[in-house]
Design an enzyme around this catalytic site. Structure first.
Site, PDB file in Angstrom:
ATOM      1  N   THR A  76       0.824  -1.213   0.000  1.00 25.82           N
ATOM      2  CA  THR A  76       0.000   0.000   0.000  1.00 25.82           C
ATOM      3  C   THR A  76       0.858   1.262   0.000  1.00 25.82           C
ATOM      4  O   THR A  76       0.545   2.247  -0.695  1.00 25.82           O
ATOM      5  CB  THR A  76      -0.953   0.006   1.216  1.00 25.82           C
ATOM      6  N   SER A 126      -6.941  -0.690  -6.715  1.00 22.55           N
ATOM      7  CA  SER A 126      -6.569  -0.993  -5.333  1.00 22.55           C
ATOM      8  C   SER A 126      -5.095  -1.351  -5.333  1.00 22.55           C
ATOM      9  O   SER A 126      -4.561  -1.797  -6.357  1.00 22.55           O
ATOM     10  CB  SER A 126      -7.400  -2.168  -4.809  1.00 22.55           C
ATOM     11  N   SER A 134      46.545 -10.617  -2.151  1.00 21.19           N
ATOM     12  CA  SER A 134      46.849 -10.747  -0.735  1.00 21.19           C
ATOM     13  C   SER A 134      47.548  -9.503  -0.214  1.00 21.19           C
ATOM     14  O   SER A 134      48.317  -8.855  -0.920  1.00 21.19           O
ATOM     15  CB  SER A 134      47.743 -11.966  -0.501  1.00 21.19           C
ATOM     16  N   SER A 135      47.275  -9.207   1.059  1.00 19.61           N
ATOM     17  CA  SER A 135      47.966  -8.093   1.718  1.00 19.61           C
ATOM     18  C   SER A 135      49.273  -8.540   2.347  1.00 19.61           C
ATOM     19  O   SER A 135      50.051  -7.712   2.815  1.00 19.61           O
ATOM     20  CB  SER A 135      47.062  -7.497   2.805  1.00 19.61           C
ATOM     21  N   LYS A 168      50.561 -13.113  -5.215  1.00 20.57           N
ATOM     22  CA  LYS A 168      49.377 -13.979  -5.206  1.00 20.57           C
ATOM     23  C   LYS A 168      48.221 -13.304  -5.935  1.00 20.57           C
ATOM     24  O   LYS A 168      47.899 -12.143  -5.676  1.00 20.57           O
ATOM     25  CB  LYS A 168      48.962 -14.308  -3.775  1.00 20.57           C
TER      26      LYS A 168
END
Length: 467
Positions: A103, A142, A320-321, A326
Site C-alpha cells: 500500500t 486498489s 593478498s595483503s 598472489k
C-alpha cells in the site's frame, strides 16, 4: 519567515510535508514506519516505470469509460510520461520492505503523480482539490491489483535484461570452446583421472548449460504475463466499471509493448503468488549451474605450481595483503556469492508465497525485493563473468598434454588398439613406477611412436572410434 513545508492530513491526523517533496502524508508515514533496508523503491527504476505505466493506462481507461474528465486524464498521463522519462524517481522514497501488502508503494506513486499533475494544471503541490491521489490517480484501482501487476511488469523487463546478459556469457563460453577445440586434456570424474577430452568440449558444456537456462527463463517469463489489474480489492472488481479490466489491460499493452493478459479468475489471481515462485525457482537453477561452472574455473586455474594449472584466468587485482605475487580468482568468487544470495532469496520467496492468507498475500513486498535482487545481481554477475574472466581465459596446452601422456587414464583410450590385458598391465606398471603410459607403451613395443602419436590426436581420443 519562509514556510518550507505544507500541511497534509490522513485518517491519523496532520503532518508537515517538505515543500520540495512531490510525495505526501501517506508516503511520509511509511518512511517513518519502515526504516528497514534503507533501500527506497526508487533504486528499482523498472518498478517506478511499471507503476507509471499502470497509472497512465488506468487514467486512459477511466476517461474512455466516462469516469475521469479529459483535463484530469491528460494531467495524469503527463505526470506518468515524466516518470517514464526518468524524472522525479528520487521522490519514490518508501522502503522496499514494508507492511501493508505494498500500500505504501502504491500511495507513494499516487501522491507523486498527483502533485506533478497538479503543477501541470497550474496548482501547487498538496492542492488535492484540483486532483486527488486516491480519487483520481487511484480511480478504479486498489493496491491489491496495482502492486502485483507492477511487480510483474518490472520482473518482465528485468528478466529480459537478464536473458541478454546470460546470452553474452553463453557466447563467451561458446567462443572459448571453439578456441580450445583441439586442446587435449584429461577429463575427470570424482576428481580422479577419467579419459581424455578437449578443453573445447569442457567449455562447450558451459555454453549448452547457459542455453538451456535461457530457454527455461524464457518459458517462465510467460507466466508473469497474466495479471490481475481490474481486480481491485480482492478480485471482485468492486468500485470499477464492468469494462474496466479489459480496457485498462488494452492500454497497458499499448504503452508497455508487452502482451499482458487479464487472469480468467481475478479472485484467484489476487491471492496466488505461484508465478513468482516459479520464476524464482528458475533463477535458483541458473544460480546453481553458474556457481558450478565457477567452481570448475577456480579448480582448473588453481596453482600455479601446486594446482591443476590447466587454464589461466585474467589477473584482476592483487590477491593478498601479505603474500606478494598472489592472484586470486576474484570474479568466479563473486559469482559464487551471487549464487548463494539467489538461493537464499528463493527460500524467502517460497516462505512469503506460502504465508499468504485467504484473498491476499500481504508479503509481496519482500517477494518483489528478493526477486529484483536475484534478477539484477545475476544480470550484473553474468556480464562481469563474461567480460572480466571468460573472455580472457588462456590454456596451458603443453601442461595439459603432458598430463594426458602421463595419466593412467590414457590406457582406456588405447584399449581398442592394444587390448584389455595389455592395457591392464601397462596401467599396473605406470601406477607402481610413476612412469607415463606413453613411455611404457613404446618400451613394450605395443605401438610405434607414429601409431601412438596418431592415436593421441584429439579428434581420435575424444570421439567414438569403434565400428
Amino acid at each position: 519567515m519562509v514556510n518550507n513545508s505544507r500541511s497534509e492530513h490522513d485518517l491519523l491526523g496532520y503532518k508537515d510535508i517538505p515543500n520540495s517533496a512531490y510525495y505526501g502524508v501517506h508516503t511520509l508515514r511509511a518512511v517513518e514506519n519502515f526504516p528497514i533496508t534503507h533501500v527506497p523503491i526508487s533504486k528499482f527504476s523498472f518498478l517506478v516505470d511499471s507503476l507509471a505505466l499502470i497509472k497512465k493506462a488506468a487514467a486512459k481507461a477511466n476517461h474512455q469509460l466516462g469516469l475521469l474528465d479529459e483535463k484530469k486524464c491528460n494531467a495524469i498521463v503527463f505526470a506518468c510520461d515524466e516518470l517514464l522519462a526518468g524524472k522525479y524517481h528520487e521522490h519514490f522514497v518508501v522502503d522496499v520492505i514494508q507492511g501493508g501488502a505494498g500500500t505504501s508503494t502504491n500511495m507513494n506513486a499516487n501522491e507523486v503523480i498527483a502533485n506533478i499533475a497538479i503543477e501541470y494544471l497550474g496548482g501547487k503541490r498538496g492542492e488535492y482539490s484540483i486532483l486527488h491521489p486516491n480519487e483520481h490517480v487511484n480511480l478504479s484501482q486498489s493496491t491489491n491489483d496495482v502492486y502485483p501487476t507492477a511487480l510483474k511488469i518490472a520482473s518482465h523487463f528485468g528478466i529480459l535484461a537478464l536473458i541478454k546478459a546470460m546470452t553474452v556469457l553463453r557466447d563467451a563460453f561458446k567462443n572459448k570452446s571453439l578456441e580450445f577445440n583441439d586442446v587435449i586434456k584429461m577429463g575427470r570424474t570424482q576428481l580422479q583421472d577419467a579419459v581424455p577430452m578437449t578443453l573445447g568440449q569442457e567449455f562447450s558444456t558451459y555454453a549448452v548449460m547457459m542455453t538451456e537456462d535461457i530457454d527455461r527463463l524464457s518459458e517462465a517469463l510467460l507466466l508473469i504475463h497474466e495479471i490481475n489489474l481490474g481486480a481491485t480489492a480482492i478480485g471482485t472488481g468492486i468500485n470499477s466499471h464492468p469494462e474496466y479490466a479489459a480496457t485498462v489491460c488494452q492500454y497497458l499493452n499499448e504503452y508497455s509493448g508487452v502482451n499482458f493478459k487479464t487472469a480468467e479468475n481475478l479472485v484467484e489471481a489476487t491471492q496466488d503468488c505461484g508465478s513468482f515462485v516459479q520464476v524464482s525457482g528458475v533463477l535458483k537453477r541458473i544460480a546453481v549451474k553458474i556457481s558450478k561452472i565457477c567452481n570448475d574455473l577456480r579448480l582448473l586455474s588453481s596453482g600455479p605450481r601446486t594446482g591443476f594449472f590447466e587454464i589461466n584466468l585474467p589477473p584482476m587485482q592483487a590477491g593478498s595483503s601479505i603474500m606478494p605475487g598472489k592472484v586470486n580468482p576474484v570474479i568466479p568468487e563473486v559469482m559464487n556469492q551471487i549464487a548463494y544470495e539467489v538461493i537464499g532469496n528463493d527460500t524467502t520467496i517460497t516462505f512469503a508465497a506460502e504465508a499468504g492468507q485467504l484473498q491476499l498475500n500481504a508479503f509481496e513486498p519482500v517477494i518483489g525485493y528478493s526477486l529484483f535482487k536475484s534478477v539484477s545481481h545475476l544480470s550484473n554477475g553474468c556480464l562481469v563473468l563474461a567480460e572480466k574472466c571468460v573472455n580472457g581465459i588462456t590454456a596451458n596446452k603443453e601442461h595439459m598434454r603432458k598430463q594426458v601422456e602421463n595419466s593412467i587414464g590414457l590406457v582406456t583410450a588405447l584399449n581398442p588398439l592394444i587390448g584389455y590385458e595389455n592395457s591392464t598391465e601397462v596401467a599396473k606398471i605406470a601406477l607402481h613406477s610413476g612412469r607415463s603410459v606413453y613411455d611404457i607403451v613404446l618400451e613394450k613395443g605395443l605401438l610405434t611412436k607414429e601409431q601412438l602419436n596418431q592415436a593421441m590426436q584429439p579428434e581420435l581420443l575424444t570421439k567414438p572410434q569403434i565400428g
